[in-house]
Design an enzyme around this catalytic site. Structure first.
Site, short mmCIF file in Angstrom:
data_model
loop_
_atom_site.label_atom_id
_atom_site.label_comp_id
_atom_site.label_asym_id
_atom_site.label_seq_id
_atom_site.Cartn_x
_atom_site.Cartn_y
_atom_site.Cartn_z
N HIS A 6 0.82 -1.20 0.00
CA HIS A 6 0.00 0.00 0.00
C HIS A 6 0.86 1.25 0.00
CE1 HIS A 6 -2.92 -2.96 1.51
NE2 HIS A 6 -3.85 -2.16 1.02
N ASP A 66 -5.05 -5.89 -7.76
CA ASP A 66 -5.27 -5.22 -6.50
C ASP A 66 -5.47 -3.73 -6.80
OD1 ASP A 66 -5.52 -4.80 -3.78
OD2 ASP A 66 -3.66 -5.84 -3.25
#
Length: 611
Positions: free
Chosen positions: A255, A328
């Protein structure tokens, strides 16, 4: 009849005609018979594909979020948030403008207030999708991994999560947890779950996977993954094995950065790939890519999401996956370091991805793909390949047959007593007693003893966090059922000296202390709290309510258990184990190393005490 209602009715008739003769494809399937589709499926898909414009096809490849609790939410804050994010007012406008193939729900976007609201939103989204463009039903997804990653909270049934299931060792329990979760998701209109996590967590300092993984043994993870794929898909919810080709050996969070997995090809085939291959062999509907660099598979420095050797060469050709490859989130740092946001979706498609999740600028991404097709950089047949897979998935999950849910029957499925009983029984089998050197456990019941419950709650943040209160208060309530008096004192995940000293003072006036830790291996202040409480001389029980690795940082603790989860269902099971109402049967699904040497074993895989 107004034009919009007439158009909707005509779309419904068209869809009905399409599914005639192939109604059986809407039945639940495990997916073993899924990859290429039968003749009936192919005819349906080709008819839909033929009538779609290029813009509609490209739109099918995007999945994103919108703010609001209904398809036309007029709340000024929600409208403003949607305008800032996407330049539209609501879900309906977003779907109509971009012809989206999928929507994803989050709590932070205001989508999941309660089961009835979610069901109504899902039906509204399907009506909007069927009433616009090519009239293709919508994939509605979320991340309902259970345990620490949950989007639909209570009253939906909660389970302790993947690593807890790994500790329980039962594929039957893993299947049941997924089947109940899938049944409840489908009842509120969610037809795709971004689960199970197929990563093998072999790095104890993994900041992003950890207890989201079933464990560190590839065979264990493979068996659990297969069980959950079947559990979801037999409820007509598409399962998604993630994060390919394996996010389990990294100490960087994708992330916020770009992890590099330095496994050799042999190590990948031995550790990381088996759970994904098992899921593919079982007919998993979709596989989610990881934003990780794997030099042994692609030495270009590209993350797997943008790597043709990994997605097309390995996943498609070598491993034989012909389902939907979904990325993702494209807003994560791990996928945005080499290319601008206008290039990332183009590169992902060229690598082999079918669905593009949450680009940071949807309009930029959507038009970049359109431009790439119009310029010839991406061939039209390549777009057709992806859309064909997406349509097959939707057909197999019954969405062409009936994408709607019966809102009047939500309470007959979601959070029912039978489901909660199953969750309790499964949770009882996951708690692991790692250390009982003082023979403190099991505790005596009905003593009236004063018990201090302190430590970290469920989520990072201040002790005033409602989720933390829920974690320890639910535990206290469960403890009181065994005839003790409790006091709860939250210290949070980063307790300062003042909070630690207050906890110590309360401990000195208690007969027993139970201190919970939440990733204490990352928090010196949590470690110090445990040591300060141990120094009081009072009996102290330490419970790791997330990562089991915490014990390595306060080995002087004589009593230590792991729940792998801070959900109330896990805390209640912990109370039952402490008082001997349930025998601890969980076994470590990972190895716990010493604090100063990740290769030195403190507690081995499979360790677990019983009474």
């Amino acid at each position: 009849m107004g034009f919009s209602r007439l158009r909707y009715a005509m779309v419904g008739v068209t869809l009905l005609a399409l599914v005639l003769g192939v109604a059986a494809t809407g039945a639940a399937r495990s997916g073993k018979d899924a990859p290429s589709g039968g003749a009936g499926e192919r005819r349906v898909v080709e008819r839909v594909l033929h009538r779609m414009s290029l813009e509609e096809k490209v739109g099918q490849m995007f999945v994103t979020y919108a703010y609001g609790d209904s398809v036309e939410d007029t709340d000024p804050e929600m409208v403003a948030a949607n305008r800032e994010a996407h330049g539209v007012d609501n879900f309906r406008q977003l779907i109509e403008r971009y012809h989206l193939g999928g929507i994803i729900y989050f709590a932070w976007s205001g989508n999941v207030e309660n089961p009835h609201q979610i069901a109504g939103l899902s039906n509204g989204i399907q009506r909007a999708a069927l009433g616009s463009g090519a009239g293709v039903p919508m994939l509605i997804s979320t991340d309902q991994e259970q345990g620490v990653v949950v989007r639909v909270d209570e009253p939906a049934t909660q389970f302790p999560g993947s690593m807890a299931l790994g500790a329980g060792r039962s594929t039957d329990d893993a299947y049941t947890a997924a089947a109940i979760t899938g049944e409840e998701l489908r009842a509120i209109g969610i037809n795709q779950n971004f689960a199970p996590v197929a990563d093998v967590n072999v790095n104890t300092r993994n900041p992003v996977i950890g207890v989201r993984s079933f464990g560190s043994d590839p065979d264990l993870v493979s068996g659990m993954t297969v069980a959950q794929v079947n559990g979801y898909q037999r409820q007509n919810v598409a399962a998604t094995a993630k994060h390919f080709p394996g996010h389990g050996d990294t100490d960087v969070d994708s992330h916020t950065g770009l992890p590099v997995i330095n496994h050799s090809r042999e190590e990948l085939e031995e550790i990381d790939l088996p759970p994904f291959q098992a899921a593919i062999d079982e007919g998993v509907d979709s596989v989610m890519t990881a934003h990780i660099v794997v030099p042994a598979l692609d030495d270009s420095g590209r993350p797997a999401t943008l790597s043709r050797p990994i997605l097309t060469g390995l996943l498609r050709r070598e491993m034989g996956f012909d389902g939907v490859i979904v990325t993702d989130s494209l807003g994560m740092a791990g996928v945005r370091q080499q290319f601008g946001d206008e290039r990332v979706p183009v590169e992902a498609i060229k690598a082999g991805a079918d669905m593009l999740l949450m680009p940071p600028d949807l309009d930029l991404a959507y038009n970049a793909v359109l431009d790439a097709v119009k310029s010839g950089e991406i061939k039209k047949h390549r777009i057709d390949e992806s859309v064909r897979r997406i349509l097959i998935l939707k057909l197999r999950r019954g969405l062409f047959q009936n994408p709607y849910v019966d809102e009047s029957k939500v309470d007959e499925v979601v959070g029912i007593e039978e489901h909660h009983a199953a969750a309790d029984a499964i949770s009882n089998r996951t708690v692991t007693l790692i250390k009982n050197d003082a023979s403190l456990l099991p505790l005596r019941q009905n003593t009236g003893a004063k018990v201090l419950i302190t430590g970290a709650g469920g989520y990072p943040g201040s002790p005033a966090d409602g989720a933390e209160r829920s974690t320890l208060n639910s535990f206290a309530t469960a403890m009181e059922e065994f005839g003790v008096e409790t006091e709860v004192y939250e210290t949070g995940t980063n307790p300062d000296a003042s909070r630690r000293s207050t906890a110590v003072a309360k401990a000195q006036n208690s007969d027993l202390v139970v201190v919970t830790t939440n990733k204490a291996w990352t928090s010196g202040n949590q470690q110090q709290l445990v040591k300060d409480l141990l120094a009081t001389g009072r009996p102290v029980i330490v419970a790791g309510i997330r990562d089991p690795y915490d014990i390595a940082y306060f080995t002087e603790a004589q009593t230590y258990l792991a729940t792998y989860s801070y959900k109330p269902v896990s805390m209640e099971a912990l109370a039952r184990v402490l008082f001997g109402a349930v025998d601890p049967t969980g076994k470590l699904p990972v190895t716990i190393p010493t604090a100063d040497d990740p290769n030195a074993v403190l507690y081995p895989y499979g360790h677990g005490l019983s009474y």
